[in-house]
Motif scaffolding. Structure first.
Motif, PDB file in Angstrom:
ATOM      1  N   GLY A 153      -0.697-118.531 -63.283  1.00 35.79           N
ATOM      2  CA  GLY A 153       0.856-118.209 -63.002  1.00 35.79           C
ATOM      3  C   GLY A 153       1.761-118.531 -64.035  1.00 35.79           C
ATOM      4  N   LEU A 154       1.574-119.628 -64.823  1.00 36.07           N
ATOM      5  CA  LEU A 154       2.613-119.997 -65.961  1.00 36.07           C
ATOM      6  C   LEU A 154       2.431-119.002 -67.206  1.00 36.07           C
ATOM      7  N   PHE A 155       1.071-118.817 -67.300  1.00 35.81           N
ATOM      8  CA  PHE A 155       0.950-117.770 -68.188  1.00 35.81           C
ATOM      9  C   PHE A 155       1.566-116.495 -68.182  1.00 35.81           C
ATOM     10  N   LEU A 156       1.270-115.745 -66.975  1.00 34.43           N
ATOM     11  CA  LEU A 156       2.115-114.801 -66.743  1.00 34.43           C
ATOM     12  C   LEU A 156       3.619-114.730 -66.911  1.00 34.43           C
ATOM     13  N   VAL A 157       4.331-115.961 -66.487  1.00 39.21           N
ATOM     14  CA  VAL A 157       5.685-116.054 -66.844  1.00 39.21           C
ATOM     15  C   VAL A 157       6.009-115.934 -68.293  1.00 39.21           C
ATOM     16  N   TRP A 158       5.082-116.891 -69.056  1.00 35.55           N
ATOM     17  CA  TRP A 158       5.369-116.598 -70.495  1.00 35.55           C
ATOM     18  C   TRP A 158       5.088-115.248 -71.015  1.00 35.55           C
ATOM     19  N   TYR A 159       4.175-114.618 -70.511  1.00 36.08           N
ATOM     20  CA  TYR A 159       3.985-113.340 -70.999  1.00 36.08           C
ATOM     21  C   TYR A 159       4.924-112.514 -70.556  1.00 36.08           C
ATOM     22  N   SER A 160       5.586-112.435 -69.475  1.00 36.29           N
ATOM     23  CA  SER A 160       6.449-111.527 -69.147  1.00 36.29           C
ATOM     24  C   SER A 160       7.799-111.834 -69.999  1.00 36.29           C
ATOM     25  N   TYR A 161       7.967-113.146 -70.291  1.00 35.07           N
ATOM     26  CA  TYR A 161       9.199-113.445 -71.015  1.00 35.07           C
ATOM     27  C   TYR A 161       8.972-112.880 -72.439  1.00 35.07           C
ATOM     28  N   ASN A 162       7.952-113.005 -72.987  1.00 33.80           N
ATOM     29  CA  ASN A 162       7.712-112.655 -74.624  1.00 33.80           C
ATOM     30  C   ASN A 162       7.448-111.325 -74.601  1.00 33.80           C
ATOM     31  N   PHE A 198       6.696-104.085 -51.159  1.00 36.03           N
ATOM     32  CA  PHE A 198       6.628-105.376 -50.423  1.00 36.03           C
ATOM     33  C   PHE A 198       4.916-105.648 -50.282  1.00 36.03           C
ATOM     34  N   ILE A 199       4.005-104.544 -49.997  1.00 35.85           N
ATOM     35  CA  ILE A 199       2.590-104.579 -50.040  1.00 35.85           C
ATOM     36  C   ILE A 199       1.998-105.417 -51.364  1.00 35.85           C
ATOM     37  N   PHE A 200       2.498-104.677 -52.627  1.00 40.18           N
ATOM     38  CA  PHE A 200       2.098-105.355 -53.879  1.00 40.18           C
ATOM     39  C   PHE A 200       2.430-106.726 -53.957  1.00 40.18           C
ATOM     40  N   GLY A 201       3.773-106.974 -53.770  1.00 41.02           N
ATOM     41  CA  GLY A 201       4.138-108.515 -53.348  1.00 41.02           C
ATOM     42  C   GLY A 201       3.447-109.528 -52.724  1.00 41.02           C
ATOM     43  N   ALA A 202       2.797-109.151 -51.408  1.00 42.97           N
ATOM     44  CA  ALA A 202       2.063-109.642 -50.401  1.00 42.97           C
ATOM     45  C   ALA A 202       0.694-110.033 -50.917  1.00 42.97           C
ATOM     46  N   PHE A 203       0.148-109.292 -51.782  1.00 46.35           N
ATOM     47  CA  PHE A 203      -1.120-109.291 -52.737  1.00 46.35           C
ATOM     48  C   PHE A 203      -0.943-110.558 -53.676  1.00 46.35           C
ATOM     49  N   THR A 233      -1.792-116.120 -57.047  1.00 44.89           N
ATOM     50  CA  THR A 233      -1.526-117.299 -57.475  1.00 44.89           C
ATOM     51  C   THR A 233      -0.794-118.188 -56.603  1.00 44.89           C
ATOM     52  N   ASN A 234      -0.407-119.591 -57.180  1.00 44.15           N
ATOM     53  CA  ASN A 234       0.257-120.357 -56.097  1.00 44.15           C
ATOM     54  C   ASN A 234       1.589-119.832 -55.727  1.00 44.15           C
ATOM     55  N   GLY A 235       1.723-119.483 -54.461  1.00 41.91           N
ATOM     56  CA  GLY A 235       3.097-118.898 -54.116  1.00 41.91           C
ATOM     57  C   GLY A 235       3.535-117.337 -54.905  1.00 41.91           C
ATOM     58  N   GLY A 236       2.526-116.846 -55.627  1.00 39.20           N
ATOM     59  CA  GLY A 236       3.203-115.592 -56.396  1.00 39.20           C
ATOM     60  C   GLY A 236       3.620-115.858 -57.611  1.00 39.20           C
ATOM     61  N   ILE A 237       3.534-117.447 -57.955  1.00 43.35           N
ATOM     62  CA  ILE A 237       4.169-117.641 -59.346  1.00 43.35           C
ATOM     63  C   ILE A 237       3.841-116.767 -60.358  1.00 43.35           C
ATOM     64  N   GLY A 238       4.781-116.206 -61.169  1.00 46.60           N
ATOM     65  CA  GLY A 238       4.521-115.393 -62.353  1.00 46.60           C
ATOM     66  C   GLY A 238       4.192-113.938 -62.000  1.00 46.60           C
ATOM     67  N   LEU A 239       3.213-113.626 -61.166  1.00 47.45           N
ATOM     68  CA  LEU A 239       2.599-112.468 -60.840  1.00 47.45           C
ATOM     69  C   LEU A 239       3.517-111.786 -59.601  1.00 47.45           C
ATOM     70  N   TYR A 240       4.280-112.336 -58.902  1.00 51.67           N
ATOM     71  CA  TYR A 240       5.107-111.803 -57.643  1.00 51.67           C
ATOM     72  C   TYR A 240       5.944-110.649 -58.631  1.00 51.67           C
TER      73      TYR A 240
END
Length: 321
Positions: free
Chosen positions: A18-27, A253-258, A263-270
């Motif tokens: 999840g943290l990697f996705l946050v970093w990737y999304s940011y960069n 909404f469905i994409f977000g539900a999956f 990841t933990n609570g959708g961190i990074g991916l949501y």
């Protein structure tokens, strides 16, 4: 040692991903787009965010009430306030360790309401099955409402719709044949699978035999209506998403539900998957990302704040009692 390492990896890997996705999304976002996303988040209308948060609270209260309808036939009726605190604590735990919330929820119910663990956990499994059925129902409804858009999206990504439908048909026939084979088989392992599936089905169908079946069904529909509602009102916080219809938002909404389960609570991916879903309807990545982040931040803060408070309050209430 190995078992401990495996447990550690199961805990750490989803958070790291999840943290990697946050970093990737940011960069992967330009500086100008990042500034615009941050601007949208800072300027989000707090009225609509508050409405979304209020709906989130109502869903937790409704879930706590619904839980008692499953526990009452077993001879238990915990206090609603305790149910609420236990549920919020379990969601808080899931942010740190995936799926730990269910175990904690059943354990807390045993500790604070003297409900045997296996019985409490059984009602939680039944709840999860019901919620899965509701999600599948929403997926089917959304597909029929947005059939053309969804098919065009898959075509644009190079998917052959005919092949997909054929594969789904073959998979359905294969699943039916598999269940028929299990039903007739006397192999010990397959008998265990049959007993497990039968138990789940009995748990679900028992809802229609319970004394408070209609209140249970009402709360189930209410919970999922509120879930959609708390997602829908966020559209008013980003100018470009205001004109989106309910059926269009259901896709996101469905994409977000999956994403919440990946990841933990959708961190990074949501925010990423919600933005990708909104892009199907012509929403820019900036507005889509902002929408996803506003939704995720507000609901995560709700779980963190109220979950932490619940974690501290539960022992105090027990001590007072």
């Amino acid at each position: 040692m190995i078992a401990s390492l495996k447990k550690t990896l199961k805990t750490v890997l989803p958070i790291a991903f999840g943290l990697f996705l946050v970093w990737y999304s940011y960069n992967s976002t330009s500086e100008e787009d990042r500034k615009q996303i941050i601007y949208y988040i800072k300027e989000a209308d707090l009225f609509w965010v508050s409405i979304s948060l209020l709906m989130g609270v109502l869903s937790h209260v409704s879930r706590a009430i619904r839980w008692n309808y499953l526990l009452e036939p077993l001879g238990y009726k915990p206090k609603i306030i305790n149910n609420i605190l236990i549920i919020l604590t379990s969601y808080f735990a899931n942010l740190g360790i995936p799926r730990s919330g269910e175990i904690l929820r059943a354990t807390a119910l045993t500790t604070y309401e003297d409900v045997p663990f296996e019985k409490g956990f059984g009602t939680i499994v039944t709840e999860r099955v019901i919620d899965l059925i509701m999600l599948l129902l929403i997926i089917v409804i959304t597909f029929f409402l947005q059939t053309d858009i969804i098919i065009d999206f898959f075509k644009s990504k190079g998917f052959n719709i005919t092949k997909i439908l054929v594969l789904l048909g073959v998979a359905t026939i294969g699943a039916l044949a598999f269940f028929y084979f299990i039903k007739k088989s006397t192999h010990p392992f397959l008998v265990k699978i049959k007993d497990f599936v039968t138990g789940l089905l009995q748990g679900v169908t028992s809802i229609f035999k319970m004394k408070n079946k209609w209140p249970f069904i009402f709360h189930t529909l209410f919970i999922w209506s509120v879930y959609i509602g708390m997602f829908w009102v966020i559209k008013f916080t980003v100018p470009e998403t205001i004109d989106l219809s309910v059926s269009q938002l259901l896709v996101a909404f469905i994409f977000g539900a999956f994403a919440m389960t990946a990841t933990n609570g959708g961190i990074g991916l949501y925010p990423i998957v919600v933005s990708s879903a909104l892009a199907i309807f012509g929403i820019s990545s900036v507005s889509g990302d902002a929408f996803g982040w506003i939704m995720w931040i507000s609901q995560t803060l709700l779980v963190v704040v109220f979950g932490a408070i619940s974690f501290l309050l539960l022992p105090l209430l027990k001590r007072t009692k």
